[in-house]
Design a protein around this motif. Structure first.
Motif, PDB file in Angstrom:
ATOM      1  N   ALA A 181      71.393  62.411  46.572  1.00 56.93           N
ATOM      2  CA  ALA A 181      71.405  61.195  45.752  1.00 56.93           C
ATOM      3  C   ALA A 181      72.008  61.484  44.380  1.00 56.93           C
ATOM      4  N   ALA A 182      71.600  62.595  43.765  1.00 60.86           N
ATOM      5  CA  ALA A 182      72.128  62.950  42.441  1.00 60.86           C
ATOM      6  C   ALA A 182      73.639  63.166  42.492  1.00 60.86           C
ATOM      7  N   ALA A 183      74.100  63.832  43.542  1.00 63.61           N
ATOM      8  CA  ALA A 183      75.540  64.073  43.684  1.00 63.61           C
ATOM      9  C   ALA A 183      76.300  62.764  43.831  1.00 63.61           C
ATOM     10  N   LYS A 184      75.783  61.863  44.636  1.00 64.18           N
ATOM     11  CA  LYS A 184      76.457  60.588  44.861  1.00 64.18           C
ATOM     12  C   LYS A 184      76.404  59.680  43.631  1.00 64.18           C
ATOM     13  N   LEU A 185      75.405  59.912  42.772  1.00 65.25           N
ATOM     14  CA  LEU A 185      75.286  59.123  41.541  1.00 65.25           C
ATOM     15  C   LEU A 185      76.104  59.705  40.390  1.00 65.25           C
ATOM     16  N   GLY A 186      76.782  60.835  40.637  1.00 67.64           N
ATOM     17  CA  GLY A 186      77.722  61.324  39.637  1.00 67.64           C
ATOM     18  C   GLY A 186      77.358  62.607  38.924  1.00 67.64           C
ATOM     19  N   ALA A 187      76.323  63.332  39.363  1.00 66.11           N
ATOM     20  CA  ALA A 187      75.986  64.607  38.736  1.00 66.11           C
ATOM     21  C   ALA A 187      77.152  65.584  38.905  1.00 66.11           C
ATOM     22  N   SER A 188      77.382  66.416  37.885  1.00 66.88           N
ATOM     23  CA  SER A 188      78.471  67.388  37.962  1.00 66.88           C
ATOM     24  C   SER A 188      78.086  68.579  38.821  1.00 66.88           C
ATOM     25  N   HIS A 189      76.804  68.948  38.776  1.00 61.01           N
ATOM     26  CA  HIS A 189      76.313  70.060  39.595  1.00 61.01           C
ATOM     27  C   HIS A 189      74.810  69.940  39.745  1.00 61.01           C
ATOM     28  N   ILE A 190      74.305  70.272  40.930  1.00 65.90           N
ATOM     29  CA  ILE A 190      72.864  70.243  41.195  1.00 65.90           C
ATOM     30  C   ILE A 190      72.443  71.603  41.728  1.00 65.90           C
ATOM     31  N   LEU A 191      71.422  72.188  41.107  1.00 66.82           N
ATOM     32  CA  LEU A 191      70.783  73.397  41.608  1.00 66.82           C
ATOM     33  C   LEU A 191      69.533  72.962  42.363  1.00 66.82           C
ATOM     34  N   ALA A 192      69.536  73.138  43.692  1.00 67.35           N
ATOM     35  CA  ALA A 192      68.427  72.694  44.542  1.00 67.35           C
ATOM     36  C   ALA A 192      67.569  73.906  44.901  1.00 67.35           C
ATOM     37  N   LEU A 193      66.268  73.798  44.641  1.00 61.87           N
ATOM     38  CA  LEU A 193      65.358  74.923  44.826  1.00 61.87           C
ATOM     39  C   LEU A 193      64.228  74.558  45.769  1.00 61.87           C
ATOM     40  N   ASP A 194      63.834  75.515  46.614  1.00 59.61           N
ATOM     41  CA  ASP A 194      62.643  75.344  47.445  1.00 59.61           C
ATOM     42  C   ASP A 194      62.126  76.720  47.830  1.00 59.61           C
ATOM     43  N   LEU A 195      60.800  76.834  47.890  1.00 58.72           N
ATOM     44  CA  LEU A 195      60.181  78.100  48.265  1.00 58.72           C
ATOM     45  C   LEU A 195      60.274  78.345  49.764  1.00 58.72           C
ATOM     46  N   ASP A 196      60.386  77.271  50.543  1.00 58.41           N
ATOM     47  CA  ASP A 196      60.385  77.333  52.004  1.00 58.41           C
ATOM     48  C   ASP A 196      61.803  77.581  52.522  1.00 58.41           C
ATOM     49  N   GLU A 197      61.986  78.668  53.257  1.00 60.59           N
ATOM     50  CA  GLU A 197      63.305  79.000  53.790  1.00 60.59           C
ATOM     51  C   GLU A 197      63.808  77.933  54.759  1.00 60.59           C
ATOM     52  N   VAL A 198      62.881  77.326  55.527  1.00 59.87           N
ATOM     53  CA  VAL A 198      63.267  76.262  56.455  1.00 59.87           C
ATOM     54  C   VAL A 198      63.832  75.067  55.686  1.00 59.87           C
ATOM     55  N   ALA A 199      63.202  74.738  54.558  1.00 53.86           N
ATOM     56  CA  ALA A 199      63.686  73.635  53.727  1.00 53.86           C
ATOM     57  C   ALA A 199      65.063  73.947  53.167  1.00 53.86           C
ATOM     58  N   VAL A 200      65.264  75.169  52.723  1.00 51.70           N
ATOM     59  CA  VAL A 200      66.565  75.574  52.175  1.00 51.70           C
ATOM     60  C   VAL A 200      67.656  75.381  53.222  1.00 51.70           C
ATOM     61  N   ASN A 201      67.403  75.814  54.453  1.00 50.41           N
ATOM     62  CA  ASN A 201      68.392  75.673  55.521  1.00 50.41           C
ATOM     63  C   ASN A 201      68.623  74.206  55.875  1.00 50.41           C
ATOM     64  N   SER A 202      67.545  73.431  55.895  1.00 52.10           N
ATOM     65  CA  SER A 202      67.658  72.007  56.192  1.00 52.10           C
ATOM     66  C   SER A 202      68.477  71.291  55.121  1.00 52.10           C
ATOM     67  N   ALA A 203      68.203  71.618  53.864  1.00 55.88           N
ATOM     68  CA  ALA A 203      68.948  70.998  52.758  1.00 55.88           C
ATOM     69  C   ALA A 203      70.433  71.337  52.851  1.00 55.88           C
ATOM     70  N   PHE A 218      79.273  70.140  44.963  1.00 58.75           N
ATOM     71  CA  PHE A 218      78.525  69.886  43.732  1.00 58.75           C
ATOM     72  C   PHE A 218      77.160  70.585  43.710  1.00 58.75           C
ATOM     73  N   VAL A 219      76.841  71.329  44.774  1.00 59.71           N
ATOM     74  CA  VAL A 219      75.446  71.762  44.977  1.00 59.71           C
ATOM     75  C   VAL A 219      75.359  73.271  45.210  1.00 59.71           C
ATOM     76  N   THR A 220      74.343  73.873  44.578  1.00 54.43           N
ATOM     77  CA  THR A 220      73.925  75.245  44.896  1.00 54.43           C
ATOM     78  C   THR A 220      72.483  75.170  45.375  1.00 54.43           C
ATOM     79  N   ILE A 221      72.192  75.750  46.540  1.00 55.73           N
ATOM     80  CA  ILE A 221      70.844  75.704  47.117  1.00 55.73           C
ATOM     81  C   ILE A 221      70.320  77.128  47.228  1.00 55.73           C
ATOM     82  N   LYS A 222      69.114  77.352  46.731  1.00 56.00           N
ATOM     83  CA  LYS A 222      68.555  78.699  46.821  1.00 56.00           C
ATOM     84  C   LYS A 222      67.043  78.647  46.984  1.00 56.00           C
ATOM     85  N   GLN A 223      66.507  79.711  47.555  1.00 56.02           N
ATOM     86  CA  GLN A 223      65.062  79.859  47.716  1.00 56.02           C
ATOM     87  C   GLN A 223      64.491  80.362  46.400  1.00 56.02           C
TER      88      GLN A 223
END
Length: 313
Positions: free
Chosen positions: A192-214, A226-231
């Motif tokens: 949603a943030a990317a589609k609304l115009g964010a320049s970059h999003i750092l997406a964080l989650d403790l759950d490895e399954v969530a990271v892969n799903s994201a 526009f996105v970096t995803i990390k545990q």
């Protein structure tokens, strides 16, 4: 694997005790088909909306269903369920029709049957969430579409807390903002943030399954550039100074990260928090204010709320 569907035709009064009996018999959950749901008036145009069919509901009373594996103990389990339900009469609980039926369910059909109820949902003025298998056409040129496969993605993305966050992002995110999404789950808020115009999003989650799903959902929506995803554990050890942080997590977790959020945010930066049940409102507000934030808005949907806070200059 084959399963048996145990269906009890009863009353609204008996739903809770009958459900408890089914849980004690080994059912991991129950399905409640109450015709009142067909005429219920919802207090918002946004949120979980399903196409309900009157043919699936009884004309009167309520159907409570549970699923048990077909094995040699099934007959005994059904007899015990019937006996326990009949004992409710001694507590003056109206059981209505009090009929119990058993039918066979094929697991493969069962696993996909729910898909017919999940339809595109408009969750804010601009954003509509749609399942990947639906062919959805934009209603207006400004509409933004997020595709999700809830089978792999921690739900449909239309829970009130998610909707509150998306609506807040729509109001407070400025084109070009740097964003952190804490507890990204399916990645829906990141998308949603990317589609609304964010320049970059750092997406964080403790759950490895969530990271892969994201990661899968971000690619599906073509927003990966526009996105970096990390545990990661909340905002610990993060070296990034965003304009906006969004966190759709439990109140008990939000209060653990308010100091880190304040430290990382740029001046006049916003923190959008949700996942907060009404009874936890003051606890979260106090934590935010103690960290130095100014509360600028609180928005409510059903029993949930989101709090938007700002870091002063």
């Amino acid at each position: 694997m084959k399963w048996s569907e145990i269906c009890i035709h009863t009353t609204q009064e008996a739903v809770e005790p009958v459900s408890n009996i089914l849980h004690e018999a080994g059912a991991s959950g129950v399905v409640i088909e109450d015709p009142h749901d067909l005429v219920k008036v919802w207090d918002t145009n946004f949120g979980e909306i399903y196409q309900l069919s009157q043919d699936d509901y009884p004309e009167e009373g309520v159907l409570v269903k549970a699923y048990l594996p077909m094995n040699s103990f099934l007959g005994e389990a059904v007899d015990a369920i019937k006996e326990s339900i009949n004992q409710l009469l001694s507590f003056d609980i109206d059981l209505g029709h009090n009929t119990v039926s058993v039918s066979e369910v094929n697991e493969e059909e069962w696993a996909t049957a729910w898909k017919k109820y999940y339809k595109p949902v408009k969750v804010s003025n601009l954003i509509t969430i749609t399942p990947t298998w639906e062919d959805y056409e934009k209603v207006h040129d400004d509409e933004l579409i997020i595709e999700l496969d809830p089978g792999m993605a921690f739900g449909t993305g239309t829970h009130p807390t998610t909707v509150l966050c998306i609506q807040a992002l729509e109001r407070y995110l400025t084109t070009g903002d740097a964003v952190i999404d804490v507890g990204t789950g399916s990645g829906v808020l990141t998308i949603a943030a990317a589609k609304l115009g964010a320049s970059h999003i750092l997406a964080l989650d403790l759950d490895e399954v969530a990271v892969n799903s994201a990661k899968i959902n971000v690619k599906l929506n073509k927003t990966q550039e526009f996105v970096t995803i990390k545990q990661n554990n909340l905002l610990k050890t993060i070296d990034y100074t965003p304009n906006l942080i969004v966190a759709n997590i439990l109140a008990e977790v939000i209060v653990q990260m308010t100091d880190d959020a304040f430290s990382l945010l740029q001046a006049r930066g916003k923190l959008i928090t949700s996942g907060i049940i009404k009874g936890k409102k003051e606890e979260v507000k106090n934590a935010l204010e103690n960290s130095g934030f100014t509360i600028i808005e609180t928005i409510v949907m059903e029993d949930w709320l989101a709090i938007i806070a700002e870091k002063p200059e």
